[in-house]
Design an enzyme around this catalytic site. Sequence first.
Site, PDB file in Angstrom:
ATOM      1  N   GLY A  13      22.636  -4.422  35.714  1.00 28.51           N
ATOM      2  CA  GLY A  13      21.942  -3.816  36.847  1.00 28.51           C
ATOM      3  C   GLY A  13      21.894  -4.652  38.111  1.00 28.51           C
ATOM      4  N   ARG A  66      28.360  14.137  21.924  1.00 29.48           N
ATOM      5  CA  ARG A  66      28.459  13.798  23.350  1.00 29.48           C
ATOM      6  C   ARG A  66      27.903  14.929  24.217  1.00 29.48           C
ATOM      7  NH1 ARG A  66      30.865  11.482  27.749  1.00 29.48           N
ATOM      8  NH2 ARG A  66      31.451  13.221  29.054  1.00 29.48           N
ATOM      9  N   HIS A 110      33.224   0.774  41.861  1.00 36.43           N
ATOM     10  CA  HIS A 110      34.288   0.367  40.945  1.00 36.43           C
ATOM     11  C   HIS A 110      34.831  -0.994  41.397  1.00 36.43           C
ATOM     12  CE1 HIS A 110      37.446   0.869  38.005  1.00 36.43           C
ATOM     13  NE2 HIS A 110      38.302   0.436  38.919  1.00 36.43           N
TER      14      HIS A 110
HETATM   15  C1  GRF Z   1      30.140  -3.816  38.216  1.00 37.62           C
HETATM   16  O1  GRF Z   1      31.256  -4.673  38.294  1.00 37.62           O
HETATM   17  C2  GRF Z   1      30.536  -2.405  38.588  1.00 37.62           C
HETATM   18  O2  GRF Z   1      31.488  -2.347  39.583  1.00 37.62           O
HETATM   19  C3  GRF Z   1      31.102  -1.900  37.300  1.00 37.62           C
HETATM   20  O3  GRF Z   1      30.288  -2.441  36.299  1.00 37.62           O
HETATM   21  C4  GRF Z   1      29.684  -3.642  36.776  1.00 37.62           C
HETATM   22  C5  GRF Z   1      28.201  -3.459  36.659  1.00 37.62           C
HETATM   23  O4  GRF Z   1      27.482  -4.613  37.000  1.00 37.62           O
HETATM   24  N1  GRF Z   1      31.183  -0.460  37.318  1.00 37.62           N
HETATM   25  P1  GRF Z   1      25.909  -4.535  37.225  1.00 37.62           P
HETATM   26  O5  GRF Z   1      25.332  -3.832  35.987  1.00 37.62           O
HETATM   27  O6  GRF Z   1      25.635  -3.754  38.473  1.00 37.62           O
HETATM   28  O7  GRF Z   1      25.452  -5.947  37.315  1.00 37.62           O
END
Ligand code: GRF
Length: 201
Positions: A13, A66, A110
């Site tokens: 997070g 799911r 992403h």
């Molecule tokens: C980040 O690198 C995000 O881009 C990817 O998962 C990771 C999550 O990190 N989708 P966090 O939980 O926000 O620290």
Amino acid sequence: MTKRIVVVASGRGSNFQAIISALQRGSIPAECVALVTDNPKAYAIERAQAANIPVVVVDYRSFATRELYEQALFTALKDAGPDLVVLAGYMRIVGSAIVREYAGKMMNIHPALLPSFTGLHAQRQALEHGVKLTGCTVHFVDESLDGGPIILQRCVRVMDDDDEDTLANRILIQEHLALPEAVRLFCEDRLSIEGRKVKTR
Ligand code: GRF
């Protein structure tokens, strides 16, 4: 008008925290009305509690299928009544009913410069491909995998001695700038989607 944001996160997070911090600074005209998580052990839950943000756990493992999980997630989102859903480290694919309901109102971060390196382990894919630049992308979510209209991107250099961790950490610094910025632009009604393109005014 103050927008209602719901953040969906599966783990650490840190991107959620970047949004919380921006909200607390008053940089985004919005209120985070809920954290929704599929993982009862997500550290994001502690971050929400520390910021007095309601938490809704939709535990993926407690559903037989799911489809049932997706229905529960959909209900959790609807109950929170968001103007914007932010996927901030949500590690599952969002089903089409939810994607359709929140078309143009759901964004994802992403850790690569899309359309390169979609899906999992984007940083590893970038290292293995030997690119010299990578970065992060904030995009609207559609039914493709990491393929929706791009809101903004930030790039980072790949160093010769990078491993997955050093590269992921360098990208993460940019993620923490990009995601709150994209949320702010949305909440200020400054984004419009024209086909594949997102225009910012
Ligand atoms: C980040 O690198 C995000 O881009 C990817 O998962 C990771 C999550 O990190 N989708 P966090 O939980 O926000 O620290």
